[in-house]
Write a protein that holds these residues in place. Structure first.
Motif, short mmCIF file in Angstrom:
data_model
loop_
_atom_site.label_atom_id
_atom_site.label_comp_id
_atom_site.label_asym_id
_atom_site.label_seq_id
_atom_site.Cartn_x
_atom_site.Cartn_y
_atom_site.Cartn_z
N ALA A 92 0.86 9.43 -7.20
CA ALA A 92 0.53 10.32 -6.09
C ALA A 92 0.02 9.59 -4.96
N ALA A 93 -0.62 8.62 -5.19
CA ALA A 93 -1.52 7.76 -3.99
C ALA A 93 -0.47 6.66 -3.52
N PRO A 94 -1.11 6.27 -2.26
CA PRO A 94 -0.66 4.98 -1.54
C PRO A 94 -0.43 3.86 -2.16
N ALA A 95 -1.35 3.72 -3.39
CA ALA A 95 -1.14 2.63 -4.44
C ALA A 95 0.35 2.58 -5.04
N ALA A 96 0.94 3.37 -4.99
CA ALA A 96 2.13 3.56 -5.63
C ALA A 96 3.38 3.65 -4.25
N SER A 97 3.05 3.31 -2.93
CA SER A 97 3.80 3.53 -2.11
C SER A 97 5.29 2.94 -2.24
N PHE A 98 5.59 1.99 -3.09
CA PHE A 98 6.94 1.36 -3.48
C PHE A 98 7.42 1.76 -4.82
N VAL A 99 7.01 2.86 -5.21
CA VAL A 99 7.42 3.30 -6.68
C VAL A 99 8.18 4.51 -6.54
N THR A 100 9.12 4.68 -6.82
CA THR A 100 10.09 5.75 -6.59
C THR A 100 11.05 5.80 -7.66
N GLY A 101 11.54 7.10 -8.31
CA GLY A 101 12.56 6.92 -9.25
C GLY A 101 12.20 6.48 -10.60
N GLN A 102 11.03 6.20 -10.90
CA GLN A 102 10.45 5.69 -12.23
C GLN A 102 10.04 6.69 -13.12
N ALA A 103 10.07 6.23 -14.50
CA ALA A 103 9.58 7.20 -15.64
C ALA A 103 8.40 6.21 -16.27
N LEU A 104 6.98 6.42 -16.08
CA LEU A 104 6.01 5.74 -16.12
C LEU A 104 5.43 6.29 -17.80
N LEU A 105 5.78 5.43 -18.74
CA LEU A 105 5.31 5.75 -19.99
C LEU A 105 3.93 5.43 -20.19
N LEU A 106 3.21 6.41 -20.76
CA LEU A 106 1.75 6.25 -21.19
C LEU A 106 1.50 6.86 -22.50
N MET B 41 7.24 10.55 6.09
CA MET B 41 7.49 9.18 5.65
C MET B 41 6.51 8.10 4.94
N ASN B 42 6.89 7.66 3.87
CA ASN B 42 5.86 6.92 3.09
C ASN B 42 5.54 5.62 3.67
N ASP B 43 4.85 5.51 4.64
CA ASP B 43 4.77 4.47 5.76
C ASP B 43 3.69 3.37 5.25
N PRO B 44 4.34 2.17 5.08
CA PRO B 44 3.23 1.45 4.55
C PRO B 44 2.09 0.91 5.32
N THR B 45 1.88 1.50 6.66
CA THR B 45 0.93 1.30 7.47
C THR B 45 -0.04 2.46 6.96
N TYR B 46 0.43 3.50 6.28
CA TYR B 46 -0.58 4.63 5.70
C TYR B 46 -1.71 3.80 4.96
N HIS B 47 -1.15 2.90 4.10
CA HIS B 47 -1.76 1.96 3.26
C HIS B 47 -2.90 1.54 3.94
N ALA B 48 -2.43 0.68 5.00
CA ALA B 48 -3.44 -0.26 5.92
C ALA B 48 -4.39 0.78 6.41
N ALA B 49 -4.25 2.09 6.85
CA ALA B 49 -4.61 2.76 7.74
C ALA B 49 -5.84 3.45 6.82
N SER B 50 -5.48 3.54 5.56
CA SER B 50 -6.59 4.29 4.79
C SER B 50 -7.78 3.02 4.27
N GLY B 51 -7.80 2.04 4.89
CA GLY B 51 -8.85 1.10 4.59
C GLY B 51 -8.19 -0.26 3.98
N ILE C 4 9.89 10.76 0.73
CA ILE C 4 9.50 11.71 -0.31
C ILE C 4 9.61 10.96 -1.61
N ARG C 5 8.72 10.27 -2.24
CA ARG C 5 8.70 9.65 -3.41
C ARG C 5 8.61 10.58 -4.60
N VAL C 6 9.45 10.14 -5.74
CA VAL C 6 9.47 11.34 -6.80
C VAL C 6 9.32 10.30 -8.13
#
Ligand SMILES: NC(=O)c1ccc[n+]([C@@H]2O[C@H](COP(=O)([O-])OP(=O)(O)OC[C@H]3O[C@@H](n4cnc5c(N)ncnc54)[C@H](OP(=O)(O)O)[C@@H]3O)[C@@H](O)[C@H]2O)c1
Length: 291
Positions: free
Chosen positions: A253-267, A1-11, A202-204
């Motif tokens: 891919a990182a916890p930085a995007a823990s609430f980002v899913t289903g997006q098409a990021l244009l670069l 699960m993309n657990d928000p506490t994972y973000h906190a646990a990572s520092g 799973i975020r995609v």
């Protein structure tokens, strides 16, 4: 699960949210270009890597770069034109790394001639076999990899999939119809899977680079008039470099995007923004005019 506490646990700090300490990542198309840059970026963030491309030999330089960052690199070669190869690539990666948290499916092709140069011809002049080849590598392999990876990702506390799509998948791209359609389909697949797999944790997301300097595009940036014409359609006025795409892949891919899913990021340096000529960027005549 993309657990928000994972973000906190990572520092808990914003920068720590870009760390991937101990994550297990599979990157396809990792032998050069954008895929190599993504693999190195993930390693710099702390991930161990399974690297895939058609030949193991072509992956050794990327593996050395990953190991230089102090991370493990295992080689899981496979020709993704054969969708049957996807299962073996995913299984070998998960076995070697002890599971999978991240899949960056980056391998992709343009239709090309035997010498490797792209066949940039309108659909009506193209061969069906070129369409089939492009769709098999760019789309069918994407589905096959995702299908197999689900079982491993569902067991991960921080699962993320990044599909390397393209600006071509968002914008109409004449003379690259098969490529553009396959890249649009990857965006569609990312959206469908993001909703379907959200409760599996799973975020995609899809990442959509514009023109980026790699072997794939050497036909264009090596040619003055074509490069000038293409860059006239990029408000930032230049090619992207692979490491710029890699940074965005790391974000997704990182916890930085823990609430980002289903997006098409244009670069894309702004290429998808229609300026309607108002920005006053002069456009040279198309090198395809009359062709
Ligand atoms: N460059 C751009 O302007 C641009 C823009 C938007 C999106 N993209 C996308 O970004 C991704 C990477 O592009 P790139 O520019 O870095 O391309 P590249 O330099 O041509 O690299 C392509 C990678 O895919 C691998 N590959 C090709 N065919 C394969 C197959 N049948 N099975 C397994 N692996 C295969 C290649 O490895 P081997 O040849 O060693 O097997 C290589 O590692 C592609 O999906 C591309 O569509 C690129």
């Amino acid at each position: 699960m993309n657990d928000p506490t994972y973000h906190a646990a990572s520092g808990g700090t914003a920068l720590e949210a870009f760390r991937l300490e101990g994550a297990r990542a599979l990157v396809t198309g990792a032998s050069r270009g954008i895929g190599r840059a993504v693999a190195v970026a993930l390693a710099q963030a702390g991930a161990d890597l399974a690297l895939s491309a058609r030949s193991a030999t072509a992956l050794t330089e990327t593996a050395e770069r990953v190991m230089k960052e102090g991370r493990a690199a295992v080689l899981v070669p496979g020709d993704l034109a054969d969708t049957g190869a996807a299962d073996a690539v995913v299984d070998q990666a998960a076995t070697a790394l002890g599971g999978l948290d991240i899949v960056v499916h980056n391998a992709g092709i343009l239709p090309s001639r035997p010498d490797g140069s792209p066949t940039m011809v309108p659909l009506q002049d193209s061969a069906q076999r070129d369409w089939d080849t492009v769709v098999s590598v760019n789309l069918n392999a994407t589905a096959a990899l995702c299908r197999r990876a689900h079982r491993y990702l569902a067991a991960s506390p921080r699962a993320a999939v990044v599909l390397m799509s393209s600006l071509a998948g968002v914008a109409g791209t004449p003379r690259m119809e098969a490529y553009a359609a396959s890249k649009a389909a990857q965006i569609s697949l990312a959206r469908s899977l993001s909703a379907g797999w959200a409760r599996d944790g799973i975020r995609v997301n899809a990442l959509c680079p514009g023109w980026t300097r790699t072997d794939m595009t050497s036909f264009a940036y090596a040619t003055g008039p074509l490069s000038d014409w293409l860059m006239a359609h990029v408000p930032l006025g230049r090619w992207a470099e692979p490491h710029e795409v890699a940074t965005a892949a790391l974000f997704l891919a990182a916890p930085a995007a823990s609430f980002v899913t289903g997006q098409a990021l244009l670069l894309d340096g702004g290429a998808s923004v229609p300026d309607g000529g108002l920005a006053g960027i002069p456009k040279p005549p198309s090198p395809f005019a009359g062709a």
